[in-house]
Design an enzyme around this catalytic site. Sequence first.
Site, PDB file in Angstrom:
ATOM      1  N   LYS A 246       0.855  -1.184   0.000  1.00 35.17           N
ATOM      2  CA  LYS A 246       0.000   0.000   0.000  1.00 35.17           C
ATOM      3  C   LYS A 246       0.887   1.228   0.000  1.00 35.17           C
ATOM      4  O   LYS A 246       1.543   1.538   0.983  1.00 35.17           O
ATOM      5  CB  LYS A 246      -0.911   0.004   1.231  1.00 35.17           C
ATOM      6  CG  LYS A 246      -1.855   1.166   1.236  1.00 35.17           C
ATOM      7  CD  LYS A 246      -2.768   1.131   2.445  1.00 35.17           C
ATOM      8  CE  LYS A 246      -3.777   2.247   2.391  1.00 35.17           C
ATOM      9  NZ  LYS A 246      -3.236   3.529   1.994  1.00 35.17           N
ATOM     10  N   ARG A 251      -4.136   8.811  -5.637  1.00 39.72           N
ATOM     11  CA  ARG A 251      -4.760   7.956  -6.630  1.00 39.72           C
ATOM     12  C   ARG A 251      -4.932   8.691  -7.952  1.00 39.72           C
ATOM     13  O   ARG A 251      -5.375   9.842  -7.972  1.00 39.72           O
ATOM     14  CB  ARG A 251      -6.120   7.556  -6.072  1.00 39.72           C
ATOM     15  CG  ARG A 251      -6.783   6.465  -6.834  1.00 39.72           C
ATOM     16  CD  ARG A 251      -7.052   5.330  -5.907  1.00 39.72           C
ATOM     17  NE  ARG A 251      -7.827   4.301  -6.531  1.00 39.72           N
ATOM     18  CZ  ARG A 251      -8.726   3.575  -5.890  1.00 39.72           C
ATOM     19  NH1 ARG A 251      -8.964   3.811  -4.611  1.00 39.72           N
ATOM     20  NH2 ARG A 251      -9.357   2.612  -6.501  1.00 39.72           N
ATOM     21  N   PHE A 337      -2.248  -0.672 -10.264  1.00 40.20           N
ATOM     22  CA  PHE A 337      -2.752  -1.854  -9.562  1.00 40.20           C
ATOM     23  C   PHE A 337      -4.043  -2.405 -10.133  1.00 40.20           C
ATOM     24  O   PHE A 337      -4.500  -3.459  -9.716  1.00 40.20           O
ATOM     25  CB  PHE A 337      -2.877  -1.618  -8.055  1.00 40.20           C
ATOM     26  CG  PHE A 337      -3.664  -0.402  -7.675  1.00 40.20           C
ATOM     27  CD1 PHE A 337      -5.043  -0.423  -7.665  1.00 40.20           C
ATOM     28  CD2 PHE A 337      -3.003   0.756  -7.300  1.00 40.20           C
ATOM     29  CE1 PHE A 337      -5.759   0.695  -7.306  1.00 40.20           C
ATOM     30  CE2 PHE A 337      -3.713   1.889  -6.934  1.00 40.20           C
ATOM     31  CZ  PHE A 337      -5.101   1.859  -6.940  1.00 40.20           C
TER      32      PHE A 337
HETATM   33  P1  ATP Z   1     -10.210   5.587   1.831  1.00 40.16           P
HETATM   34  O1  ATP Z   1      -9.703   5.526   0.429  1.00 40.16           O
HETATM   35  O2  ATP Z   1     -10.347   4.217   2.429  1.00 40.16           O
HETATM   36  O3  ATP Z   1     -11.420   6.428   1.971  1.00 40.16           O
HETATM   37  P2  ATP Z   1      -7.966   7.253   2.485  1.00 40.16           P
HETATM   38  O4  ATP Z   1      -8.165   8.179   1.380  1.00 40.16           O
HETATM   39  O5  ATP Z   1      -7.582   7.836   3.799  1.00 40.16           O
HETATM   40  O6  ATP Z   1      -9.175   6.290   2.760  1.00 40.16           O
HETATM   41  P3  ATP Z   1      -6.029   5.272   2.583  1.00 40.16           P
HETATM   42  O7  ATP Z   1      -6.371   4.942   3.985  1.00 40.16           O
HETATM   43  O8  ATP Z   1      -4.669   5.771   2.365  1.00 40.16           O
HETATM   44  O9  ATP Z   1      -6.958   6.262   1.914  1.00 40.16           O
HETATM   45  O10 ATP Z   1      -6.274   3.943   1.701  1.00 40.16           O
HETATM   46  C1  ATP Z   1      -6.828   3.817   0.417  1.00 40.16           C
HETATM   47  C2  ATP Z   1      -5.947   4.395  -0.684  1.00 40.16           C
HETATM   48  O11 ATP Z   1      -4.699   3.722  -0.774  1.00 40.16           O
HETATM   49  C3  ATP Z   1      -6.497   4.205  -2.087  1.00 40.16           C
HETATM   50  O12 ATP Z   1      -7.506   5.123  -2.388  1.00 40.16           O
HETATM   51  C4  ATP Z   1      -5.268   4.396  -2.957  1.00 40.16           C
HETATM   52  O13 ATP Z   1      -5.106   5.759  -3.245  1.00 40.16           O
HETATM   53  C5  ATP Z   1      -4.130   3.963  -2.053  1.00 40.16           C
HETATM   54  N1  ATP Z   1      -3.379   2.757  -2.483  1.00 40.16           N
HETATM   55  C6  ATP Z   1      -2.049   2.594  -2.318  1.00 40.16           C
HETATM   56  N2  ATP Z   1      -1.631   1.409  -2.761  1.00 40.16           N
HETATM   57  C7  ATP Z   1      -2.735   0.763  -3.244  1.00 40.16           C
HETATM   58  C8  ATP Z   1      -2.947  -0.516  -3.833  1.00 40.16           C
HETATM   59  N3  ATP Z   1      -1.955  -1.386  -4.003  1.00 40.16           N
HETATM   60  N4  ATP Z   1      -4.213  -0.826  -4.205  1.00 40.16           N
HETATM   61  C9  ATP Z   1      -5.235   0.041  -4.027  1.00 40.16           C
HETATM   62  N5  ATP Z   1      -5.089   1.265  -3.470  1.00 40.16           N
HETATM   63  C10 ATP Z   1      -3.849   1.630  -3.076  1.00 40.16           C
END
Ligand code: ATP
Length: 559
Positions: A246, A251, A337
């Site tokens: 992750k 994104r 991804f």
């Molecule tokens: P959320 O998207 O769950 O509302 P958030 O914006 O705080 O919460 P994160 O907690 O950082 O986001 O986790 C989700 C995000 O992680 C995804 O929207 C994407 O941008 C990112 N991400 C990083 N690596 C990956 C991966 N391998 N697959 C999918 N998403 C990933």
Amino acid sequence: MNYNELVKYYEKLEGTTKKLEKTDILAKLFKECNLDELDLIVYLVQGTVFPEWDSRNIGFSSRLILKAISSVTGVNAEDVEKLWKKKGDLGIVVEELIGRKKQTTLLTRKLDTKKVFDTIRKLAELVGKGTVNKKVQLVAELLSNSNEKEARYIVRTILEDLRVGVKEGIIRDAISKAFEQDTKEVEEAFNITVDYGEVAKLAKRNKLKEIEIKPGRPAKLMLSVLISDAEEGFKALGEKIQAEYKMDGFRIQVHRNKDEIRLFTRRMEEVTKQFPDVVEFVKKYVRGEKFIIDCEAVGLNKKTGNYLPFQNISQRIKRKYDIEQMAKEFPVELNIFDVLYFDEKSLMNLPLIERRKILEKNVKEKKGEVVLTKKLVSDKVNEISDFFKESLKAGNEGLMLKNINSIYTPGRYVNGWCKLKNVLEPLDLVITKCFYGEGKRAGWLTSFTVACKDHDKFLTIGDVSTGLKEKGDGLTYEKMTKLLKPLIIKEERRQVFVKPKIIIEVGYEEIQKSTTSSSGYSLRFPRVLQLRTDKPLNEINSIKDVEKIYNYQRGKKII
Ligand code: ATP
């Protein structure tokens, strides 16, 4: 449709808090509309003049409305303001003032809904110096051609605060009811178009099934559920899961339609111009003429080539000048991804494992430019836990765990994807109330009441006042005050209530039970980490997330 007709529907909507009644009222309205005005009316009842994917704002402040009201009614701006403070709603204020004035002069002209819509849209389109007066004039003209009730809703629409209580779910159900379509199909069509106006038109013509994701039009992204350990991941996703690094970037949805490559953020804002480097990488390393891929752009340290946290590259997203220079100074690597569309075909209904194969076949990896996210498919808890540690060691946030058979489900937190981190997840919360500072901070809003969501409602979870700077670069009190002032709904001495629009990421040491906040929880040592301009309001943290983190820290299951 005459605007007056629409206003009657607004009044009915405002007159009930019951969801089912609201749905019936809207379904009747949608049925009554002609095809060519249906989309406008769907936007208007949501209190906007844009589809959801369009990130433009009307951007007209309460101050300017005061001016327009004053010029139409002849009441001086200070008196209008006094009345506003008393009533707490400029819509009610204008209604009262126009009512007083027009008792004797009856309007003969009828106001057309399209005219109202076009004028309000123009407010967003007129930008730059010298346009402010023109905008005030446009609003004043509109108000002088409206009766008191029409004025109430025009003002509220311009302030992006319609107050008729229509949320996405109600629109979906009303479209489904009006045109006898399956609710799930309506929602799926929305997640692809991100435009209930368009969905309503398709539903009316019985063409929802024909809608497909297509390159060039941003769709909603698949979202993930927060979990606390690998075991929970297996429980949610099945015996065998795909774990991926992750990455801590941001994104990007990349669309290619022949020669045209376009990049969109998760809020569907276009950022193609800001990332010419990414456009070049895609051209060079991703095979295919037409595709949509889901990626994370991650910042790199120029010298060491190591990954950098998101904050380091966030400034590139909104940058309007010196773009090439920024690309050199803050390089990013595109981590791909997922793939949603390839070669004239939507792949959303293929299982993840098949989609990944298509990516592996068509992406040529080049470290530092384009790579596929590192993955491990496994059925063992200890392997996933080791992979998690490896990912943290490499400087990432943790793992994404994915069901290998899951289809791509845009726009929803479903159990197809889970995220696993080892820190207490900072919360993305919306500001609902603020307080003016004192002493040398007088004039600035310096303390913020934040809230999480509970379906259609917001529940407060305490106040945060640290983490902002007095001056300099970054997030200052002054900047926050500027962002929040146009959103003020009501002021009571040092306390001001604002429209829930500004989302901030809040860090904390612990979640505690509380009897004073409406969520029943509060944060210990909360601090503002950053603005979350990339996130829509319906994706902030929910009360369920808060409860989950509360239980999780009590069980001390931090890996
Ligand atoms: P959320 O998207 O769950 O509302 P958030 O914006 O705080 O919460 P994160 O907690 O950082 O986001 O986790 C989700 C995000 O992680 C995804 O929207 C994407 O941008 C990112 N991400 C990083 N690596 C990956 C991966 N391998 N697959 C999918 N998403 C990933």
